[in-house]
Scaffold this active site. Structure first.
Site, mmCIF file in Angstrom:
data_model
loop_
_atom_site.group_PDB
_atom_site.id
_atom_site.type_symbol
_atom_site.label_atom_id
_atom_site.label_comp_id
_atom_site.label_asym_id
_atom_site.label_seq_id
_atom_site.Cartn_x
_atom_site.Cartn_y
_atom_site.Cartn_z
ATOM 1 N N LYS A 85 0.920 -1.356 -0.174
ATOM 2 C CA LYS A 85 -0.030 -0.048 -0.121
ATOM 3 C C LYS A 85 0.959 1.176 -0.006
ATOM 4 O O LYS A 85 2.015 1.236 0.527
ATOM 5 C CB LYS A 85 -1.000 -0.011 1.381
ATOM 6 C CG LYS A 85 -2.082 1.040 1.167
ATOM 7 C CD LYS A 85 -3.411 0.035 0.610
ATOM 8 C CE LYS A 85 -4.420 1.237 0.302
ATOM 9 N NZ LYS A 85 -5.447 0.183 -0.167
ATOM 10 N N GLY A 181 -24.470 2.542 -2.925
ATOM 11 C CA GLY A 181 -23.374 3.490 -3.858
ATOM 12 C C GLY A 181 -23.107 2.598 -5.016
ATOM 13 O O GLY A 181 -23.604 1.939 -5.625
HETATM 14 P P1 NAD Z 1 -19.758 4.452 -2.231
HETATM 15 O O1 NAD Z 1 -19.188 5.579 -1.478
HETATM 16 O O2 NAD Z 1 -20.199 4.661 -3.843
HETATM 17 O O3 NAD Z 1 -21.078 3.835 -1.413
HETATM 18 C C1 NAD Z 1 -21.211 3.728 -0.129
HETATM 19 C C2 NAD Z 1 -22.986 4.084 0.204
HETATM 20 O O4 NAD Z 1 -23.077 3.865 1.552
HETATM 21 C C3 NAD Z 1 -23.082 5.376 -0.195
HETATM 22 O O5 NAD Z 1 -24.528 5.577 -0.968
HETATM 23 C C4 NAD Z 1 -23.174 6.199 1.174
HETATM 24 O O6 NAD Z 1 -24.363 7.198 1.215
HETATM 25 C C5 NAD Z 1 -23.837 5.018 2.018
HETATM 26 N N1 NAD Z 1 -23.711 4.864 3.462
HETATM 27 C C6 NAD Z 1 -22.672 5.490 4.187
HETATM 28 N N2 NAD Z 1 -22.939 5.372 5.399
HETATM 29 C C7 NAD Z 1 -24.185 4.739 5.565
HETATM 30 C C8 NAD Z 1 -24.756 4.268 6.702
HETATM 31 N N3 NAD Z 1 -24.513 4.414 7.968
HETATM 32 N N4 NAD Z 1 -25.975 3.668 6.437
HETATM 33 C C9 NAD Z 1 -26.484 3.429 5.251
HETATM 34 N N5 NAD Z 1 -25.773 4.098 4.212
HETATM 35 C C10 NAD Z 1 -24.552 4.537 4.508
HETATM 36 O O7 NAD Z 1 -18.870 2.943 -2.006
HETATM 37 P P2 NAD Z 1 -18.688 1.732 -2.686
HETATM 38 O O8 NAD Z 1 -17.312 1.922 -3.549
HETATM 39 O O9 NAD Z 1 -20.103 1.294 -3.297
HETATM 40 O O10 NAD Z 1 -18.152 0.727 -1.724
HETATM 41 C C11 NAD Z 1 -18.920 0.260 -0.533
HETATM 42 C C12 NAD Z 1 -18.195 -0.547 0.335
HETATM 43 O O11 NAD Z 1 -17.495 -1.701 -0.317
HETATM 44 C C13 NAD Z 1 -17.052 0.210 1.033
HETATM 45 O O12 NAD Z 1 -17.031 -0.379 2.513
HETATM 46 C C14 NAD Z 1 -15.771 -0.178 0.366
HETATM 47 O O13 NAD Z 1 -14.436 0.079 1.098
HETATM 48 C C15 NAD Z 1 -16.211 -1.482 -0.053
HETATM 49 N N6 NAD Z 1 -15.366 -2.140 -1.281
HETATM 50 C C16 NAD Z 1 -15.666 -1.490 -2.527
HETATM 51 C C17 NAD Z 1 -15.060 -1.752 -3.631
HETATM 52 C C18 NAD Z 1 -15.321 -1.342 -5.154
HETATM 53 O O14 NAD Z 1 -14.816 -1.896 -6.153
HETATM 54 N N7 NAD Z 1 -15.596 0.023 -5.102
HETATM 55 C C19 NAD Z 1 -13.948 -3.024 -3.477
HETATM 56 C C20 NAD Z 1 -14.115 -3.759 -2.386
HETATM 57 C C21 NAD Z 1 -14.467 -2.968 -1.152
#
Ligand code: NAD
Length: 365
Positions: A85, A181
Site C-alpha cells: 500500500k 453506492g
Molecule cells: P460508495 O461510497 O459508492 O457507496 C457507499 C454508500 O453507502 C453511499 O451511498 C453512502 O451514502 C452509503 N452510506 C454511508 N454510510 C451509511 C450508513 N451508515 N447507512 C447506510 N448507508 C450508508 O462506496 P462503494 O464503492 O460502493 O463501496 C462500498 C463498500 O464496499 C465500502 O466499504 C468499500 O470499502 C467496499 N469495497 C468497495 C469496492 C469497490 O470496488 N468499489 C471493492 C471492495 C470493497
C-alpha cells in the site's frame, strides 16, 4: 498493532513486513510511505491513499494495516500478487498537484516493479494516469472495479444460499442491502433482476429513489439491521458488525461488499453461535481486485481482457467461499470452532506458506 512502544524494525518483524520506504522530495513537498508486506506470491499490489494524517505515526500505522490486509486479500483471491500500500501525506483537495504526483510516480518506478499501485481514497483514475507518465507499475487505469465487486458479491450470496438452504436460486429470497453506492447499487440491480425481494437503505436518500422505482422497499438507516430477511448485505461502511448490531440481526446470512465488517474476531464467534453464516469480507468483495489484477497481467502481454474473461475469474469467489465454509464446518463440535473469518485467514496463509515451501513462485524481473 501497538506501534508507539516499538521501533519501526520491531513493528516490521512482528507484522512480518518485507520493506517500508519513506519518500521525501523537498522540491515538490512530497512525503509518502510505501509499505510492502509480502511478495511471496508476486509483486505487491495495493492502492495509493492521499490523506491528511494527524501524525506521521498515524500514516505509518495506516499504510502497514492496509498493506498487510492486501496480502491476505490477494492470497485468498488466488492471485499471483502480494500485499502493499502507498500513502501520500497531505490534503488531496489542497496539496495534490501534477508535480507532486509525478514525483511519487518516479519513486514507485524506483521500486522496480515490487510495488504496483492503483487508485484509493483521495486519489483518482486521472491521478493514476499522471503517475503513468513516470511509471508503468500502475493498475486499474482502464477498468471500473465496482461492477466486478458487485458481481462477486452477487455470486458469493448465491454460494451462501446454496450452503445454507441447498438452493442457490434468488427467486423470492429477501436481501437487505445497507448502502446503495457504486457497489451496493449494482448489487441491488442484479438481485432484483434475479427475482429477489430487496430492502434498501442509505444515508443519502437521493440514492435510494432509483431502486424503489425498480421495486425495492426502503427502511431508514437505523432499521436495516432488524429487517427480517434471508441475507443482510453490508455495502456501506466498515465495522458495522459489533455486539449491539449483531443482536438485532434477523437473517441467516451476512454477505456484503464493505471492508472490515467485523469490529473484532469475537463478533465472528457470536455470528457463528447464532447460526448466522458470515461470508468473510475480503473473500466476497475481491471482484474489483481480481479485475484490476487481470487487467494488469493482460496489459503486460499487450492485450485487454474481455468482460466475460474477468467475470469468469470473479465467479471463482464461489469456490473460495465454499472452501472456507467447509473448513469452518469441519471444526464444528470441536473445542475450538474455526469461524469462517478465521478460515479465510488460514486459507490465505496456507497459499503463502505453500509458495514459500516451493522457494517462491515469483522472481522479480
Ligand atoms: P460508495 O461510497 O459508492 O457507496 C457507499 C454508500 O453507502 C453511499 O451511498 C453512502 O451514502 C452509503 N452510506 C454511508 N454510510 C451509511 C450508513 N451508515 N447507512 C447506510 N448507508 C450508508 O462506496 P462503494 O464503492 O460502493 O463501496 C462500498 C463498500 O464496499 C465500502 O466499504 C468499500 O470499502 C467496499 N469495497 C468497495 C469496492 C469497490 O470496488 N468499489 C471493492 C471492495 C470493497
Amino acid at each position: 498493532m501497538q506501534l508507539q512502544q516499538s521501533s519501526t524494525f520491531e513493528m516490521m518483524e512482528r507484522e512480518e513486513f518485507e520493506e517500508i520506504v519513506f519518500f521525501h522530495d523537498s522540491s515538490t513537498g512530497l512525503k509518502a510511505i510505501v509499505a510492502i508486506h509480502d511478495t511471496t506470491l508476486g509483486p505487491a499490489l495495493g492502492g495509493t491513499r492521499m490523506w491528511s494524517y494527524r501524525s506521521e505515526l498515524d500514516a505509518l500505522r495506516d499504510v502497514m494495516r492496509l498493506a498487510k490486509a492486501m496480502t491476505y486479500k490477494a492470497a485468498a483471491a488466488g492471485l499471483s500478487f502480494g500485499g502493499g500500500k502507498g500513502v501520500i501525506i497531505g490534503d488531496p483537495k489542497r496539496d495534490k498537484s501534477e508535480v507532486l504526483l509525478r514525483s511519487y510516480g518516479r519513486y514507485v518506478q524506483s521500486l522496480g516493479g515490487r510495488f504496483i499501485t492503483a487508485e484509493d481514497v483521495g486519489t483518482t483514475l486521472e491521478d493514476m494516469r499522471v503517475l503513468m507518465s513516470e511509471t508503468r507499475h500502475v493498475a486499474g487505469t482502464s477498468i471500473d472495479p465496482s461492477p466486478f465487486t458487485a458481481y462477486g458479491v452477487y455470486c458469493g450470496i448465491k454460494a451462501c444460499l446454496e450452503y445454507v438452504f441447498g438452493d442457490e436460486s434468488l427467486d423470492g429470497v429477501h436481501v437487505a442491502v445497507q448502502g446503495v453506492g457504486k457497489v451496493g447499487g449494482e448489487l441491488v440491480r442484479l438481485l432484483l433482476e434475479s427475482g429477489a425481494r430487496v430492502t434498501v437503505t442509505d444515508v443519502d436518500a437521493s440514492r435510494v429513489r432509483r431502486f424503489i422505482e425498480l421495486g425495492a422497499s426502503y427502511v431508514e438507516p437505523g432499521k436495516i439491521y432488524s429487517v427480517q430477511c434471508d441475507v443482510f448485505s453490508p455495502c456501506a461502511l466498515g465495522g458495522v458488525l459489533n455486539d449491539s448490531t449483531v443482536k438485532r440481526l434477523r437473517c441467516s446470512i451476512v454477505a456484503g461488499a464493505a471492508n472490515n465488517q467485523l469490529e473484532s474476531e469475537s463478533v465472528a464467534e457470536r455470528l457463528s453461535n447464532l447460526g448466522i453464516l458470515y461470508a468473510p469480507d475480503y473473500i466476497i468483495n475481491a471482484g474489483g481486485l481480481i479485475a484490476v489484477a487481470k487487467e494488469y497481467e493482460c496489459a503486460r502481454r499487450g492485450r485487454e481482457p474481455s468482460t466475460e474473461e474477468i467475470m469468469r475469474d470473479v465467479e471463482r469467489i464461489r469456490d473460495r467461499l465454499e472452501e472456507v465454509f467447509r473448513m469452518s464446518e469441519s471444526s464444528m463440535g470441536e473445542e475450538m470452532v474455526i469461524t469462517t473469518s478465521r478460515a479465510a485467514e488460514m486459507l490465505a496463509r496456507r497459499r503463502i506458506e505453500e509458495a514459500r515451501r516451493l522457494k517462491g513462485i515469483y522472481l522479480p524481473d
